[in-house]
Design a protein around this motif. Structure first.
Motif, PDB file in Angstrom:
ATOM      1  N   THR A 148      57.497 -27.837 -33.457  1.00 41.43           N
ATOM      2  CA  THR A 148      58.800 -27.314 -33.869  1.00 41.43           C
ATOM      3  C   THR A 148      59.800 -28.419 -34.182  1.00 41.43           C
ATOM      4  N   GLY A 149      59.463 -29.648 -33.810  1.00 45.51           N
ATOM      5  CA  GLY A 149      60.404 -30.747 -33.969  1.00 45.51           C
ATOM      6  C   GLY A 149      61.155 -31.076 -32.700  1.00 45.51           C
ATOM      7  N   ASN A 150      61.026 -30.214 -31.683  1.00 47.97           N
ATOM      8  CA  ASN A 150      61.657 -30.454 -30.387  1.00 47.97           C
ATOM      9  C   ASN A 150      60.537 -30.727 -29.390  1.00 47.97           C
ATOM     10  N   LYS A 151      60.320 -32.000 -29.068  1.00 48.20           N
ATOM     11  CA  LYS A 151      59.179 -32.382 -28.233  1.00 48.20           C
ATOM     12  C   LYS A 151      59.250 -31.758 -26.843  1.00 48.20           C
ATOM     13  N   ARG A 152      60.451 -31.682 -26.264  1.00 50.69           N
ATOM     14  CA  ARG A 152      60.579 -31.112 -24.918  1.00 50.69           C
ATOM     15  C   ARG A 152      60.201 -29.635 -24.925  1.00 50.69           C
ATOM     16  N   HIS A 171      61.894 -19.985 -13.800  1.00 43.83           N
ATOM     17  CA  HIS A 171      62.682 -18.763 -13.677  1.00 43.83           C
ATOM     18  C   HIS A 171      64.125 -19.055 -14.045  1.00 43.83           C
ATOM     19  N   PHE A 172      64.926 -18.015 -14.119  1.00 45.26           N
ATOM     20  CA  PHE A 172      66.330 -18.141 -14.496  1.00 45.26           C
ATOM     21  C   PHE A 172      66.454 -18.934 -15.804  1.00 45.26           C
ATOM     22  N   LEU A 173      67.244 -19.990 -15.828  1.00 46.45           N
ATOM     23  CA  LEU A 173      67.491 -20.742 -17.068  1.00 46.45           C
ATOM     24  C   LEU A 173      66.286 -21.556 -17.520  1.00 46.45           C
ATOM     25  N   PHE A 174      65.224 -21.572 -16.716  1.00 45.15           N
ATOM     26  CA  PHE A 174      64.043 -22.367 -17.049  1.00 45.15           C
ATOM     27  C   PHE A 174      62.898 -21.519 -17.617  1.00 45.15           C
ATOM     28  N   ARG A 175      63.171 -20.261 -17.937  1.00 44.18           N
ATOM     29  CA  ARG A 175      62.099 -19.385 -18.424  1.00 44.18           C
ATOM     30  C   ARG A 175      62.298 -19.078 -19.903  1.00 44.18           C
ATOM     31  N   PRO A 176      61.451 -19.573 -20.829  1.00 46.39           N
ATOM     32  CA  PRO A 176      60.262 -20.385 -20.558  1.00 46.39           C
ATOM     33  C   PRO A 176      60.538 -21.890 -20.494  1.00 46.39           C
ATOM     34  N   VAL A 177      61.634 -22.322 -21.157  1.00 46.12           N
ATOM     35  CA  VAL A 177      61.988 -23.745 -21.195  1.00 46.12           C
ATOM     36  C   VAL A 177      63.502 -23.839 -21.112  1.00 46.12           C
ATOM     37  N   ARG A 178      63.987 -24.821 -20.368  1.00 43.30           N
ATOM     38  CA  ARG A 178      65.445 -24.999 -20.241  1.00 43.30           C
ATOM     39  C   ARG A 178      66.104 -25.052 -21.625  1.00 43.30           C
ATOM     40  N   GLY A 179      67.158 -24.251 -21.763  1.00 43.57           N
ATOM     41  CA  GLY A 179      67.892 -24.209 -23.019  1.00 43.57           C
ATOM     42  C   GLY A 179      67.432 -23.119 -23.972  1.00 43.57           C
ATOM     43  N   PHE A 180      66.332 -22.430 -23.621  1.00 47.99           N
ATOM     44  CA  PHE A 180      65.775 -21.427 -24.528  1.00 47.99           C
ATOM     45  C   PHE A 180      65.448 -20.115 -23.799  1.00 47.99           C
ATOM     46  N   ALA A 181      66.124 -19.877 -22.694  1.00 45.69           N
ATOM     47  CA  ALA A 181      65.843 -18.670 -21.901  1.00 45.69           C
ATOM     48  C   ALA A 181      66.417 -17.414 -22.538  1.00 45.69           C
ATOM     49  N   ASP A 195      58.252 -28.051 -27.196  1.00 47.78           N
ATOM     50  CA  ASP A 195      56.819 -27.903 -27.475  1.00 47.78           C
ATOM     51  C   ASP A 195      55.977 -28.221 -26.250  1.00 47.78           C
ATOM     52  N   SER A 196      56.366 -29.272 -25.530  1.00 47.26           N
ATOM     53  CA  SER A 196      55.635 -29.649 -24.326  1.00 47.26           C
ATOM     54  C   SER A 196      55.769 -28.568 -23.251  1.00 47.26           C
ATOM     55  N   GLY A 197      56.979 -27.999 -23.127  1.00 45.46           N
ATOM     56  CA  GLY A 197      57.212 -26.953 -22.135  1.00 45.46           C
ATOM     57  C   GLY A 197      56.356 -25.726 -22.385  1.00 45.46           C
ATOM     58  N   LEU A 198      56.191 -25.349 -23.653  1.00 44.17           N
ATOM     59  CA  LEU A 198      55.344 -24.210 -23.976  1.00 44.17           C
ATOM     60  C   LEU A 198      53.894 -24.480 -23.592  1.00 44.17           C
TER      61      LEU A 198
END
Length: 522
Positions: free
Chosen positions: A303-307, A476-486, A309-312
């Motif tokens: 996607t261009g966002n390494k963090r 969970h919460f703001l970390f589901r699935p990745v911080r910034g994309f909940a 993509d890695s989180g997924l």
């Protein structure tokens, strides 16, 4: 000619359908695409054993759906489309090796008297918790069902501060961080009362010693006490059928046997999808993927966002589940009490240490020596699911490893689910027989669904994980699935993520789908 829609939704689980219903009601031209032969994801019902016996494939309890914001808005429409509930008064129970039992009904006096027979102090505690629940529920449901935004969480905490002060906010934070064992041990004296509630943590992936898990046994206990439980009349698929009909009335469509293999991205924007047959469908406003995190990574590539993509790709899944569907001559004769025949759920999970051991064994890839067995008795509530006088049992065997490395009991040598299914199912049935002798003799037909079969049927259930990803605090919460994309957004414009993998997570409440639809269409 290439088809063009306002929104394309990948997958037809209940979150997808809730999202689609809301978008279509707001005038969007919506198309839902499903790889399977029928819609519904894990919320479907079928005759998996014998004709006339209707079994819920995975999800059975529809209480969260009945209490959801989505149902509040669309309940009348869904009712006109055939939705029917079967209310439950005797909700859940647990049986114990000494022949005793405990159960929660929506009648406070009945529940309190059962607990008092075990421990008088715990009965008073239960009464106090029940009295406090309405005030406490507002903040908890606000946190667990609201948008995943810092501002929204801050507002809810501010309201809690105004209601109960700094100490109250700190107590709430401590509770949200507590493990089931932490909270249950400091709240109740009786190990049996603790086990009765702790079993609900195992419906997710909150074994007794996992931080952040206390809230789920608490909410299930209190909500069932206050409101009872809700099953689907005729099967859990009543919500799937009603949402499908409502969507189609509003001009939306569902296409089954249609596997999407790629999200089309151009200049950082999602513009459509490509199907396995090479056909392309374009989207003017949104492509919405109700898929497991790793599956979204495969559909999009980088996607261009390494963090992100890695989180997924590194998202952690909960242990798996085995389902055993049984067509029965009659309900089990529970040794502990005939009253158990009236309960929607009977948990075979006698103590916290056993639950913790079971979870640890499954996490290590071992078939647990004593799995937790959730015995659902839907025909005790809704006789329409079976021929006259007959019954179905819904056995959920938790926990089960997605990949088998061995057997904790040292008895099953197979390490593939095709070979291990029968002996592991027999282990679960041995437990049922322990608490209800003669149950095996009443089985007319059975159908075993292994973790591998669950994933093959629905790729979102990776390794048989029915909740599409661990709900531990790091996811969970703001970390589901990745911080910034909940909130369902992704780094790709017009591409959105929904389903149990996204806040507020698993369950039949349709929160991820409905919240995203509101975000997109108001």
């Amino acid at each position: 000619m290439t088809e063009t829609l306002d929104s394309i939704i990948i997958g037809s689980g209940h979150n997808s359908l809730a999202c689609a219903v809301h978008l279509a009601a707001r005038g969007w031209k919506v198309g839902v695409f499903e790889r399977a032969a029928e819609p519904g994801g894990a919320v479907k019902t079928g005759e998996y054993t014998l004709p006339g016996f209707r079994h819920d494939w995975a999800a059975m309890n529809l209480s969260l759906f009945a209490g959801s914001a989505f149902f509040k808005e669309y309940g009348e429409d869904l009712g006109r489309s055939g939705l029917e509930f079967a209310p439950v008064a005797n909700c859940f129970s647990s049986v114990f090796p000494d022949g005793s039992w405990l159960g929660v009904s929506n009648d406070l006096e009945k529940t309190a008297q059962r607990i008092a027979a075990e421990n008088a102090l715990d009965a008073e505690t239960w009464r106090s918790l029940t009295a406090e629940f309405p005030a406490r529920a507002e903040g908890l449901f606000g946190l667990l069902g609201g948008p995943a935004k810092k501002r929204a969480f801050a507002y809810i905490l501010f309201k809690e501060w105004r209601r109960s002060g700094t100490g109250g906010v700190m107590d709430l934070g401590r509770f949200l961080l507590a493990s089931p064992r932490d909270w249950l041990s400091e709240t109740f004296v009786s190990p049996k009362v603790r086990a009765l509630l702790a079993a609900w943590g195992m419906h997710l992936d909150f074994a007794p010693d996992i931080s952040g898990g206390a809230v789920f046994p608490y909410l299930e206990g209190m909500a069932n006490q206050a409101f009872g439980m809700v099953l689907g009349k005729g099967g859990a698929d009543t919500i799937t059928r009603a949402m499908t009909a409502t969507l189609e009335k509003n001009g939306g469509s569902i296409t089954c046997d249609a596997e999407i293999t790629r999200v089309l991205i151009e200049n950082g924007q999602a513009i459509g999808v490509e199907l396995s047959d090479g056909r392309q469908v374009m989207a003017k406003k949104a492509v919405i993927a109700n898929v497991a995190p790793a599956a979204l990574a495969r559909l999009t590539g980088a996607t261009g966002n390494k963090r992100y993509d890695s989180g997924l790709k590194t998202s952690i899944h909960a242990p798996g589940t085995m389902m055993i569907h049984l067509a029965m001559e009659d309900l089990p004769d529970w040794t502990a009490s005939e009253d158990l025949k009236t309960f929607a759920y009977v948990h075979l999970a006698p103590d916290l240490d056993q639950m913790a051991r079971t979870y640890t064994q499954a996490q290590a890839g071992l078939l647990p020596d004593e799995p937790v067995v959730v015995c659902g008795q839907p025909t005790a509530i809704d006789p329409s699911r079976a021929p006259d006088g007959k019954h179905v049992l819904w056995l959920q065997v938790r926990m089960a490893p997605g990949t088998i490395k061995g057997d904790a009991a040292g008895q099953i040598t197979a390490t593939d689910w095709e070979s291990a299914a029968e002996p592991f199912a027999e282990r679960a049935l041995d437990l049922l027989e322990r608490y209800a002798p003669g149950a095996r003799a009443r089985i007319l037909g059975r159908h075993i669904v292994t973790p591998a079969m669950l994933e093959a049927d629905n790729p979102n259930l990776v390794g048989g994980d029915q909740i599409c990803g661990s709900h531990h605090l790091t996811q969970h919460f703001l970390f589901r699935p990745v911080r910034g994309f909940a909130d369902g957004t992704t780094p790709v414009g017009n591409l959105f993520h929904t389903g149990a993998a996204v806040w507020p997570g698993a369950g039949t409440g349709a929160g991820p789908g409905y919240l995203l639809a509101q975000k997109l269409a108001g």
